[in-house]
Motif scaffolding. Structure first.
Motif, mmCIF file in Angstrom:
data_model
loop_
_atom_site.group_PDB
_atom_site.id
_atom_site.type_symbol
_atom_site.label_atom_id
_atom_site.label_comp_id
_atom_site.label_asym_id
_atom_site.label_seq_id
_atom_site.Cartn_x
_atom_site.Cartn_y
_atom_site.Cartn_z
ATOM 1 N N ALA A 94 0.805 -1.232 0.000
ATOM 2 C CA ALA A 94 0.000 0.000 0.000
ATOM 3 C C ALA A 94 0.837 1.281 0.000
ATOM 4 O O ALA A 94 0.697 2.139 0.873
ATOM 5 C CB ALA A 94 -0.991 0.003 1.163
ATOM 6 N N ASP A 130 -7.559 1.963 -2.529
ATOM 7 C CA ASP A 130 -6.753 2.587 -1.474
ATOM 8 C C ASP A 130 -7.050 4.087 -1.450
ATOM 9 O O ASP A 130 -6.887 4.769 -2.467
ATOM 10 C CB ASP A 130 -5.264 2.343 -1.748
ATOM 11 C CG ASP A 130 -4.363 2.762 -0.605
ATOM 12 O OD1 ASP A 130 -4.711 3.722 0.123
ATOM 13 O OD2 ASP A 130 -3.309 2.138 -0.452
ATOM 14 N N HIS A 157 -6.668 0.435 2.499
ATOM 15 C CA HIS A 157 -5.243 0.754 2.650
ATOM 16 C C HIS A 157 -4.424 -0.449 3.137
ATOM 17 O O HIS A 157 -3.274 -0.292 3.525
ATOM 18 C CB HIS A 157 -5.089 1.947 3.589
ATOM 19 C CG HIS A 157 -3.749 2.598 3.549
ATOM 20 N ND1 HIS A 157 -3.088 2.924 2.381
ATOM 21 C CD2 HIS A 157 -2.925 2.974 4.562
ATOM 22 C CE1 HIS A 157 -1.918 3.475 2.671
ATOM 23 N NE2 HIS A 157 -1.790 3.517 3.983
#
Length: 179
Positions: A94, A130, A157
């Protein structure tokens, strides 16, 4: 027999809480968290120096396990450090887009994003939703780093709020870097 590798956990901004898969891996597998002096107002140079310090504590090579801003740390550190040979590989999860205009002011010194190819194997795990980085930007960034990109689907995320638990799939990706 292969040489042992230590696993270094590189949390992102504000550290990783107890429900985060990084914290769970630390408890389950004995991985080592790289502690930073300031988790709330992170300075790129300070975080890079700290990673160097931890890597130089022992001759044992390391696998880096980075989440969020920790991914940007790996890229910036690898572009600057003389000690990259101490890293066998990196799992990058991420990565945030720190060049976005809506990023918090505490992260201003994390731009521009460093994009040189990493001098070690890496796997990047990105999410399709995300909130800190679009899939397109994450893919562009991680491909520039030379990472194999794994798209995790709509998992936010990829943090403690993503419902990953102990995240065995992530550990399998990390284990793939051991070979």
């Amino acid at each position: 027999m292969t040489n042992p590798l230590r696993v270094l956990i590189l949390p992102g901004w504000q550290n990783s809480g107890p429900a985060h898969w990084q914290s769970r891996w630390e408890a389950l597998y004995g991985d080592t968290r790289v502690e930073q002096a300031d988790w709330m107002t992170p300075r790129r140079g300070d975080w890079m120096a700290r990673l160097d310090e931890v890597l130089l504590e022992t001759e044992t090579p390391a696998l880096l396990v980075a989440h969020s801003l920790g991914c940007q740390l790996v890229a910036a550190w690898a572009d600057h450090s003389q000690h990259t040979a101490r890293v066998a590989g990196a799992l990058l999860v991420a990565p945030p887009d720190t060049e976005r205009p809506d990023m918090p002011p505490q992260l201003h010194n994390w731009k521009p994003i460093r994009r040189p190819r990493l001098p070690f194997a890496s796997i990047a795990v990105v999410s399709t939703d995300d909130p800190y980085c679009s899939l397109e930007r994450a893919t562009e960034m991680t491909q520039a780093w030379g990472s194999r990109v794994v798209v995790a689907g709509p998992r936010g995320h990829l943090n403690g709020d993503s419902g990953l638990g102990d995240w065995p799939e992530g550990r399998e990706l990390l284990d793939a870097l051991r070979t």
